[in-house]
Scaffold this motif. Structure first.
Motif: not given
Ligand SMILES: Cc1cc2nc3c(=O)[nH]c(=O)nc-3n(C[C@H](O)[C@H](O)[C@H](O)COP(=O)(O)OP(=O)(O)OC[C@H]3O[C@@H](n4cnc5c(N)ncnc54)[C@H](O)[C@@H]3O)c2cc1C
Length: 339
Positions: A24-28, A33-36, A63-77
């Protein structure tokens, strides 16, 4: 980026079912995430992966046998604005209703009817979320995503997204290849009042001076009264899509069921109310292994015991589908995504 192994997904799906993700991978930030993705080029061709926003339209059947990507990005512009419109870009990880509240209070109108739909801004484009006569696609200007295989950044116009009823290019041609970074909405500077939907009409009667703020409040009220709160009772909103049938079949059904609930479409077909079909089969409140059909809203399947598994809920959905098929000869297609 934070990476966890053998991570429990119970808090990341609104059915509250137990399931484990291998990774489980979360990014802010988008940069993270682009670099990853770019430094792991080719990885997503081999490793099973899933992007999970709030998990409010997912049913984990195991169960999920793989990678979950979870966005925690929060900008509004605000990208640009004039007297009539403004373009507002919001990060995929922004909670949808926070975004609707933000736009409405910043004089950017159009999304009020979509208030309180659970989930994230990223998923709003995948799902083309809709309620009370409005769909996200009506107001989406463009969607920015990263191709998971090439690492390329791509922006699609609303037209290129091919929005239709709870559907988009992201569920079809681009399936499994993309991660949405942000969605840009084109909203009106002038209030947009859409109260044609029966529930809203009932709230406002013949009034012609309704404000966007009142619509948002009314929608929140209606939804709070009508739908079970996933924090209390696990569910994913409407479990099935409203089925569309042709005129021939419609005539046969209308003959047999004079109180049939339907909506005539511009193309001559008919959309039936899936909840009504389920209700007519006598399934309101029906239980199966801790899962149940909600007793007030038949279109919503719930994790009634709190301990139902994804398989239990799938079993219930199967029974509901079979009963509806038997009685009406109509096939219900799930709106919820089975994982
Ligand atoms: C009580 C309740 C009421 C609801 N009412 C409505 C309603 O009125 N109208 C309606 O349309 N829906 C409704 N829903 C369904 C749900 O809210 C929407 O489908 C919502 O858009 C899902 O958002 P999410 O972030 O939870 O997405 P998830 O459930 O996490 O994911 C849904 C899909 O989007 C993909 N996804 C999510 N984020 C990204 C991203 N950044 N990049 C790429 N793919 C991504 C996932 O991989 C998955 O395929 C309701 C759900 C509940 C629980």
């Amino acid at each position: 980026m934070k990476i966890y192994r053998n991570y429990c997904l119970k808090k990341h799906n609104t059915f509250n079912v137990d399931a484990i993700a291998s990774i489980f991978a979360e990014y802010t930030t988008d940069d993270e995430i682009i670099e990853y993705i770019r430094t792991n080029e080719g990885k997503f061709k081999q490793v099973k992966h899933l992007i999970v926003g709030e998990g409010s339209n997912l049913l984990f059947t195991g169960d999920f046998y793989g990678m979950v990507l979870h966005p925690l990005t929060k900008y509004i512009s605000v990208q640009s604005e004039d007297n009539d419109f403004c373009l507002i870009e919001a990060a995929a990880g922004v909670i949808w209703d926070d975004f609707v509240g933000w736009t409405s209070s910043h004089m950017a109108f159009g999304l009020e009817n979509l208030s309180l739909i659970p989930g994230t801004v990223g998923a709003s484009a995948v799902q083309n979320v809709g309620a009370y006569g409005v769909e996200a696609g009506d107001y989406i200007h463009s969607v920015k995503y990263i191709d998971l295989h090439s690492g390329e950044l791509i922006s699609l116009s609303s037209e290129q997204c091919k929005f239709s009823y709870r559907n988009s290019i992201f569920k079809n041609e681009l399936k499994n290849n993309f991660l949405i970074l942000s969605v840009t909405y084109k909203l009106s500077r002038k209030p947009v009042i859409n109260i044609e939907y029966a529930d809203l009409r009932n709230c406002f009667g013949e009034r012609s001076d309704v404000s966007p703020r009142e619509i948002r409040e009314a929608v929140i009220n209606i939804r709070n009264n009508k739908l079970p709160d996933p924090e209390v009772t696990g569910n994913a909103g409407s479990f099935f899509k409203n089925p569309v049938i042709d005129k021939l079949k419609f005539n046969v059904l209308k003959e047999r069921f004079s109180d049939l609930r339907f909506y005539e479409l511009a193309d001559g077909n008919y959309k039936l109310a899936a909840g009504w079909l389920i209700d007519k089969c006598g399934l309101k409140g029906f239980e199966h292994n801790g899962a149940a059909v909600h007793d007030k809203q038949a279109l919503v399947l719930i994790n009634k015991s709190g301990n139902a598994t994804g398989k239990d809920i799938t079993g219930l959905a199967y029974i509901v589908r079979e009963k509806v098929k038997e009685k009406f000869d109509v096939c219900l297609e799930p709106e919820v995504i089975f994982i």
